[in-house]
Write an enzyme that holds these catalytic residues in place. Structure first.
Site, mmCIF file in Angstrom:
data_model
loop_
_atom_site.group_PDB
_atom_site.id
_atom_site.type_symbol
_atom_site.label_atom_id
_atom_site.label_comp_id
_atom_site.label_asym_id
_atom_site.label_seq_id
_atom_site.Cartn_x
_atom_site.Cartn_y
_atom_site.Cartn_z
ATOM 1 N N ASP A 229 0.876 -1.162 0.000
ATOM 2 C CA ASP A 229 0.000 0.000 0.000
ATOM 3 C C ASP A 229 0.921 1.221 0.000
ATOM 4 O O ASP A 229 2.131 1.113 0.235
ATOM 5 C CB ASP A 229 -0.947 -0.003 1.201
ATOM 6 C CG ASP A 229 -2.138 0.951 0.976
ATOM 7 O OD1 ASP A 229 -2.064 1.800 0.059
ATOM 8 O OD2 ASP A 229 -3.133 0.855 1.707
HETATM 9 C C1 BGC Z 1 -4.953 3.419 0.063
HETATM 10 C C2 BGC Z 1 -5.033 2.455 -1.105
HETATM 11 C C3 BGC Z 1 -4.839 3.202 -2.397
HETATM 12 C C4 BGC Z 1 -3.502 3.921 -2.354
HETATM 13 C C5 BGC Z 1 -3.206 4.708 -3.605
HETATM 14 C C6 BGC Z 1 -3.689 4.265 0.008
HETATM 15 O O1 BGC Z 1 -3.708 5.261 0.974
HETATM 16 O O2 BGC Z 1 -5.004 2.711 1.275
HETATM 17 O O3 BGC Z 1 -6.264 1.790 -1.100
HETATM 18 O O4 BGC Z 1 -4.917 2.321 -3.480
HETATM 19 O O5 BGC Z 1 -3.501 4.839 -1.261
HETATM 20 O O6 BGC Z 1 -4.026 5.818 -3.719
#
Ligand code: BGC
Length: 794
Positions: A229
């Site tokens: 993530d």
């Molecule tokens: C979120 C993800 C997301 C990523 C990119 C993160 O903060 O938890 O679900 O895909 O950011 O935007």
């Protein structure tokens, strides 16, 4: 054309550089070796394509794309065919932007209705969540765009999401939190999986060898790529060793050198780096990369509208719905004009258009008056707005009151602390119902709320978040042009404390204990026979559907074999309609402690008036199994099981009993074991080891959050500097929801994540110098500073 290189053709440094992205949304290209980059983009219910600079919180803009209803609404349809259609439509839009991998679907279990991100997840049930995730993945990948299952794993809250350690016992982990991922991985074979921010039983998910390598790849056969993530990587070397291939976003080589050194010193096997690099190359190779086609705006808007109607749950109805066209309608509630149609955060889509309920009513020439009833952004109490609404309600045949959660109440980045609606909304409903007995309440929210006024309105429609066409879909449903086809994919508790997890959610900043074990949502309610406000699986329709001929293909089942349940379903009404046949399993063998009911199969049936059909629902062998911790495997008990054919988790229409033979007779967690591990002793027994002590706040480390270090003056200063550097434009600053998310996000950001997000501006050495100062060790800071120039060259 020259053949694309394999990892073996690349130097160690090149391989390592592939294992961290380039910026926010691309993998690292290697032009000198002919390796292009592949493009990833949020998100689960619509593309959030950012062509230039990016952000992971949805505060920056993105190109217009169809905003489909979020996962909560999609799962409410209980129609996997629709989920696959949405997946396919997302693929078309991804291709139009040149996006190769869509960062979704999200399928974390809704452990608590308070989780701020529940709108992005499907269900409290792993069977339902897993099947929906698989359908979306399939829809995407059939059209040449990769999916990314997220967030793996046990990421069930937003509070302290970057640092919290989820302490969960093995059986609960397997049966509840991993089961949906297991199903989706095995059946839909996603190209990628995203490792979550949190820790699981003491190890960051991004460096969890057991989860990423032993279970995901070893047991489930996952052959794709694992990415982190955004800024979830804690220790890059440990992450690569654990099987996490790709750090996102790119950190401009922040830790490349460490990985290279680890290989050179024999700490990290070179083959491991090569394997991960090969997975990046494989992903690039299967990606199309070039933008292709355009967004079919009208067709996708129409699909979004269909899904929104099909996911709308008719909670109660005394017959007021559907409305007749002659009814004069008092439309009450600002959401009719400024709809709440999606949640905030990384999934935020810039829609191609928005249909409001008021505009749609107007388009149809309905006889309406309008009173705002409340301020849509804030929940302030305002008796004047209620008084105006009452006047409008009295003068109309029907009052339709749109209420729900203001955007600042639920979002990625923080959890709710209260299940109640704003007092202004509750009071509005009570006042309007007193003024007009034909009042329809329409809810816009991404997760359950309490309804102290439940018995007052003539009908309640749970619209959840309807996506960009939600206003049109609502009007379709109100007039009966479309059926409210939804069923709740989650329990609405009658009171905030009614959930077994309530005392343990969201835990402490550094630790959350899953003491309720398997007893989440309806699993708990049905086991202790507690009445919810509305049960899992509940939803009414506009037609009448009769069930008959309930039976199974066999009553004696050898352990390990599937069973088929048959039900004849007949539309006995005058309208087309649908129903969802749900099969729950009740283990009566007495072998193992289990929730009273577990969803074991379901089917959505659509029928025209008078149509009659027999549906066959497979109850897979796995539904009978429990995870036996002592054997480290799934086991099926021998003995009788009831299969309860139901309209919801509390409305059983018929029961058939089957007897399983050749299974096991004993289990590590026998019947009679406590449901919730209330005492430390009980929790330790379930965990099989002592409850770990949470990491202390002091001394500060790279894991310390900005909120934690701002207990010191220097920390406050640091936070203020980072706040000032935040890319917040005027519009964002004026938006309470986005500001709440940003404030929580910054407060809970660990220093290590700040380093990754800084894209090379903050080096580890700088962080370490700061840490010495924050820990009150200026001499060590000075010593580290003296070494700074040399290390900075790294
Ligand atoms: C979120 C993800 C997301 C990523 C990119 C993160 O903060 O938890 O679900 O895909 O950011 O935007």
């Amino acid at each position: 054309m020259t053949k694309p290189p394999t990892a073996a053709d690349l130097t160690l440094r090149q391989q390592v550089s592939l294992l961290s992205g380039e910026g926010y949304w691309r993998t690292q290209p290697l032009p000198e070796s002919g390796v292009p980059s592949c493009v990833v983009s949020d998100g689960p219910h619509g593309l959030r394509f950012q062509a230039d600079a990016g952000d992971h919180l949805g505060v920056g803009g993105s190109a217009p794309a169809t905003c489909f209803p979020p996962a909560v609404t999609l799962a409410g349809t209980w129609a996997e065919d629709l989920a696959a259609e949405v997946g396919a439509a997302l693929a078309v839009e991804a291709r139009a932007f040149g996006v190769d991998v869509v960062l979704g679907p999200g399928l974390n279990i809704k452990r608590s209705p308070l989780c701020g991100r529940n709108f992005e997840y499907f269900s409290e049930d792993p069977l339902l969540g897993g099947r929906f995730a698989a359908a979306v993945v399939d829809g995407l990948q059939r059209h040449g765009v990769g999916a990314c299952l997220k967030h793996f794993a046990v990421n069930n809250q937003e509070s302290h999401r970057f640092v919290v350690d989820a302490i969960v016992d093995e059986r609960t982990l397997r049966e509840l939190y991993l089961a949906g991922f297991e199903y989706a991985v095995k059946t839909a074979r996603p190209w990628t999986v995203m490792a979550s921010y949190n820790q699981v039983n003491g190890h960051p998910a991004t460096q969890h060898h057991r989860l990423l390598t032993e279970i995901l790849r070893g047991e489930w056969g996952f052959d794709g790529l694992v990415m982190s993530d955004w800024a979830a990587t804690v220790d890059r070397v440990a992450a690569v060793a654990a099987g996490m291939d790709l750090e996102m976003p790119g950190s401009r080589g922040l830790s490349d050198r460490l990985v290279v050194r680890a290989v050179e010193s024999g700490l990290l096997p070179a083959e491991q780096v090569a394997e991960s690099a090969q997975r990046v190359l494989d992903l690039v190779a299967r990606s199309a990369r070039t933008p292709h086609g355009e967004i079919p705006v009208d067709a996708h808007d129409a699909l979004a509208r269909r899904v929104a109607a099909d996911g709308t749950v008719l909670l109660t109805n005394d017959g007021v719905l559907p409305l007749v066209p002659e009814d004069s309608i008092a439309v009450i509630g600002s959401f009719a004009e400024q709809p709440r149609y999606q949640g905030a955060g990384s999934s935020l889509v810039t829609p191609t258009r928005i249909t409001t309920m008021l505009a749609e009513l107007e388009r149809r020439g309905a006889n309406t008056t309008y009173a705002p009833g409340y301020d849509p952004a804030h929940a302030r109490q305002d008796p004047q707005l209620i008084a105006e609404a009452v006047v409008a309600a009295r003068a109309a045949d029907v009052a339709v009151v749109m209420i729900g959660l203001p955007p600042s109440y639920e979002s990625e980045g923080f959890d709710r602390t209260d299940l109640r609606l704003p007092a202004q909304h509750d009071e509005l409903v009570a006042a309007v119902c007193a003024a007009n007995p034909r009042t329809v309440v329409v809810l816009s929210n991404g997760a359950p709320v309490l309804m102290p006024w439940k018995d007052l309105p003539a009908a309640i429609l749970e619209c959840y978040l309807g996506g960009q066409a939600g206003g049109g879909a609502l009007v379709d449903v109100l007039y009966g042009d479309a059926e409210p086809g939804g069923r709740l994919a989650e329990t609405f508790p009658a009171a905030q404390d009614d959930d077994a997890a309530a005392p343990y959610f969201p835990g402490e900043p550094h630790q959350v204990q899953y003491r309720e074990g398997l007893y989440v949502g309806y699993r708990y309610h049905t086991t202790i026979d507690r009445q919810p406000l509305f049960p899992f699986g509940h939803g009414l329709g506009y037609t009448t559907i009769a069930w008959s001929g309930i039976g199974v293909d066999r009553a004696d089942v050898p352990a390990g074999e599937d069973v088929t349940v048959n039900v004849t379903v007949e539309n006995t009404g005058r309208r087309a309609g649908s129903d969802v046949v749900q099969v729950y399993l009740h283990d009566r063998t007495g072998v193992v402690a289990r929730p009273r009911r577990q969803l074991a199969g379901f089917a959505k049936v659509r029928l025209s008036p008078g149509e009659r059909r027999t549906v066959a629902i497979t109850v897979a062998a796995r539904a009978f199994a429990f995870y036996d911790v002592s054997e480290a495997d799934w086991r099926i008990p021998s003995g009788p099981f009831d299969l309860e054919i139901a309209r919801s988790s509390t409305d059983v229409v018929g029961t058939v009993t089957v007897v399983v033979s050749g299974g096991v007779d004993t289990a590590a967690e026998p019947v009679g074991s406590p449901l919730v591990a209330v005492t430390d002793e009980q929790f330790e027994q379930r965990l099989g080891h002592p409850v770990p002590r949470p990491r202390p706040v002091r001394p500060f480390t790279r894991d310390s959050t900005l909120g934690e270090v701002s207990a010191t003056r220097l920390g406050r200063l640091l936070k203020a500097v980072l706040w000032r550097a935040a890319p917040l434009d005027e519009a964002t600053r004026a938006d309470p929801a986005e500001m709440a998310m940003y404030e929580h996000g910054l407060d809970e950001l660990p220093l290590r994540a700040a380093a990754i997000f800084s894209a090379g501006k903050l080096r580890w050495t700088t962080i370490d110098v700061l840490l010495h100062l924050l820990n009150g060790r200026p001499a060590r800071a000075a010593a580290a500073l003296l070494r700074l120039p040399g290390r900075m060259r790294e």
